[in-house]
Design a protein around this motif. Structure first.
Motif, PDB file in Angstrom:
ATOM      1  N   UNK A 116       0.871  -1.172   0.000  1.00 11.80           N
ATOM      2  CA  UNK A 116       0.000   0.000   0.000  1.00 11.80           C
ATOM      3  C   UNK A 116       0.906   1.219   0.000  1.00 11.80           C
ATOM      4  N   UNK A 117       0.649   2.152  -0.929  1.00 13.29           N
ATOM      5  CA  UNK A 117       1.491   3.341  -0.978  1.00 13.29           C
ATOM      6  C   UNK A 117       0.647   4.563  -1.310  1.00 13.29           C
ATOM      7  N   UNK A 118       1.108   5.703  -0.800  1.00 12.73           N
ATOM      8  CA  UNK A 118       0.405   6.953  -1.041  1.00 12.73           C
ATOM      9  C   UNK A 118       1.367   8.113  -1.140  1.00 12.73           C
ATOM     10  N   UNK A 119       0.918   9.169  -1.813  1.00 10.80           N
ATOM     11  CA  UNK A 119       1.753  10.351  -2.027  1.00 10.80           C
ATOM     12  C   UNK A 119       0.843  11.560  -2.061  1.00 10.80           C
ATOM     13  N   UNK A 120       1.365  12.683  -1.579  1.00 13.26           N
ATOM     14  CA  UNK A 120       0.644  13.940  -1.685  1.00 13.26           C
ATOM     15  C   UNK A 120       1.651  15.056  -1.939  1.00 13.26           C
ATOM     16  N   UNK A 121       1.386  15.830  -2.984  1.00 21.24           N
ATOM     17  CA  UNK A 121       2.190  17.006  -3.315  1.00 21.24           C
ATOM     18  C   UNK A 121       1.343  18.230  -2.982  1.00 21.24           C
ATOM     19  N   UNK A 132      -2.144  10.848  -4.533  1.00 19.22           N
ATOM     20  CA  UNK A 132      -2.176   9.615  -5.322  1.00 19.22           C
ATOM     21  C   UNK A 132      -1.944   8.460  -4.361  1.00 19.22           C
ATOM     22  N   UNK A 133      -2.470   7.319  -4.710  1.00 19.60           N
ATOM     23  CA  UNK A 133      -2.304   6.158  -3.852  1.00 19.60           C
ATOM     24  C   UNK A 133      -2.587   4.897  -4.628  1.00 19.60           C
ATOM     25  N   UNK A 134      -2.008   3.799  -4.194  1.00 19.22           N
ATOM     26  CA  UNK A 134      -2.191   2.542  -4.898  1.00 19.22           C
ATOM     27  C   UNK A 134      -2.078   1.379  -3.931  1.00 19.22           C
ATOM     28  N   UNK A 135      -2.722   0.302  -4.325  1.00 21.20           N
ATOM     29  CA  UNK A 135      -2.578  -0.982  -3.653  1.00 21.20           C
ATOM     30  C   UNK A 135      -2.105  -1.947  -4.728  1.00 21.20           C
ATOM     31  N   UNK A 136      -1.071  -2.744  -4.422  1.00 19.88           N
ATOM     32  CA  UNK A 136      -0.524  -3.627  -5.454  1.00 19.88           C
ATOM     33  C   UNK A 136      -0.076  -4.959  -4.870  1.00 19.88           C
ATOM     34  N   UNK A 150      13.149 -10.890 -11.851  1.00 20.29           N
ATOM     35  CA  UNK A 150      11.996 -10.200 -12.428  1.00 20.29           C
ATOM     36  C   UNK A 150      11.021  -9.879 -11.302  1.00 20.29           C
ATOM     37  N   UNK A 151      10.456  -8.694 -11.366  1.00 18.83           N
ATOM     38  CA  UNK A 151       9.440  -8.275 -10.398  1.00 18.83           C
ATOM     39  C   UNK A 151       8.170  -7.948 -11.183  1.00 18.83           C
ATOM     40  N   UNK A 152       7.070  -8.598 -10.830  1.00 17.57           N
ATOM     41  CA  UNK A 152       5.777  -8.344 -11.450  1.00 17.57           C
ATOM     42  C   UNK A 152       4.886  -7.615 -10.455  1.00 17.57           C
ATOM     43  N   UNK A 153       4.211  -6.578 -10.939  1.00 20.25           N
ATOM     44  CA  UNK A 153       3.303  -5.812 -10.077  1.00 20.25           C
ATOM     45  C   UNK A 153       1.958  -5.684 -10.760  1.00 20.25           C
ATOM     46  N   UNK A 154       0.899  -5.932 -10.004  1.00 22.04           N
ATOM     47  CA  UNK A 154      -0.464  -5.715 -10.457  1.00 22.04           C
ATOM     48  C   UNK A 154      -1.132  -4.908  -9.364  1.00 22.04           C
ATOM     49  N   UNK A 155      -1.797  -3.814  -9.762  1.00 20.68           N
ATOM     50  CA  UNK A 155      -2.368  -2.973  -8.721  1.00 20.68           C
ATOM     51  C   UNK A 155      -3.524  -2.128  -9.185  1.00 20.68           C
ATOM     52  N   UNK A 156      -3.979  -1.309  -8.267  1.00 24.42           N
ATOM     53  CA  UNK A 156      -5.099  -0.408  -8.503  1.00 24.42           C
ATOM     54  C   UNK A 156      -4.725   0.974  -7.993  1.00 24.42           C
ATOM     55  N   UNK A 157      -4.767   1.969  -8.881  1.00 24.60           N
ATOM     56  CA  UNK A 157      -4.499   3.361  -8.519  1.00 24.60           C
ATOM     57  C   UNK A 157      -5.808   3.928  -7.958  1.00 24.60           C
ATOM     58  N   UNK A 158      -5.800   4.285  -6.687  1.00 22.11           N
ATOM     59  CA  UNK A 158      -7.023   4.621  -5.966  1.00 22.11           C
ATOM     60  C   UNK A 158      -7.670   5.918  -6.451  1.00 22.11           C
ATOM     61  N   UNK A 159      -6.899   6.981  -6.652  1.00 23.57           N
ATOM     62  CA  UNK A 159      -7.479   8.268  -7.024  1.00 23.57           C
ATOM     63  C   UNK A 159      -7.855   8.333  -8.502  1.00 23.57           C
TER      64      UNK A 159
END
Length: 174
Positions: A116-121, A132-136, A150-159
């Motif tokens: 889970x990650x989030x950012x605010x400018x 902005x924020x995402x769960x992956x 190899x790193x695979x990421x699947x996620x959803x951008x919340x905003x």
């Protein structure tokens, strides 16, 4: 302490003198071409905290085009990181930034995890937040090929309300 330096522009105009100690780099371009010098310096405050300074200087205009100062904190026990700081660029001027990331391991080894990650400018008046924020889900495949992870990421951008996927190759150590 970690330091890095890179440049952008006409590399044929660079003159590197390795005979002198320390080595020197000179730019022998005319006034119509520009050299952008990027520098990054990291200062370790303690084992989990560091101050990172980034900057860019454009030799054509003779002024900085980008600068940032970030305080980075990592908690290995929590598998989390928090970053706060400020950023200046000549187009958008001064902004404040804060972001965080928390990883939840799904397996005993670091092969699969939920992140889970989030950012605010924020602008300098604190009036225009851009969150902005995402769960992956992250899956690390070690030694996919010889000396390649190899790193695979699947996620959803919340905003933005969109799904995304990424594949990254190379070493996962860094």
């Amino acid at each position: 302490m970690e330091t890095s330096l890179r440049y952008g522009g006409d590399s044929s105009a660079l003159r590197i003198n390795t005979i002198k100690k320390p080595p020197t780099v000179r730019y022998a371009g005319d006034a119509s071409s520009a050299l952008r010098v990027h520098a990054k310096q990291k200062f370790r405050i303690d084992s989990n905290t560091l101050l990172q300074l980034n900057g860019e200087l454009d030799t054509r205009i003779g002024a900085p085009t980008f600068f940032s100062a970030l305080l980075r904190f990592f908690s290995p026990e929590l598998s989390a990181k928090i970053v706060a700081g400020l950023r200046y660029d000549r187009r958008e001027k001064l902004h404040y930034t804060m972001h965080g990331k928390k990883s939840f391991p799904l397996t005993p080894d670091p092969v699969a995890s939920f992140v889970v990650k989030g950012r605010c400018e924020l602008d300098k008046e604190f009036k225009q937040p851009t969150p902005s924020g995402a769960a992956e889900l992250v899956w690390n495949i070690l030694d996919f090929q010889k000396d390649q992870d190899v790193r695979l990421k699947v996620g959803y951008e919340i905003f933005d309300k969109v799904f995304f996927h990424k594949k990254m190759g190379g070493s996962l150590e860094g």
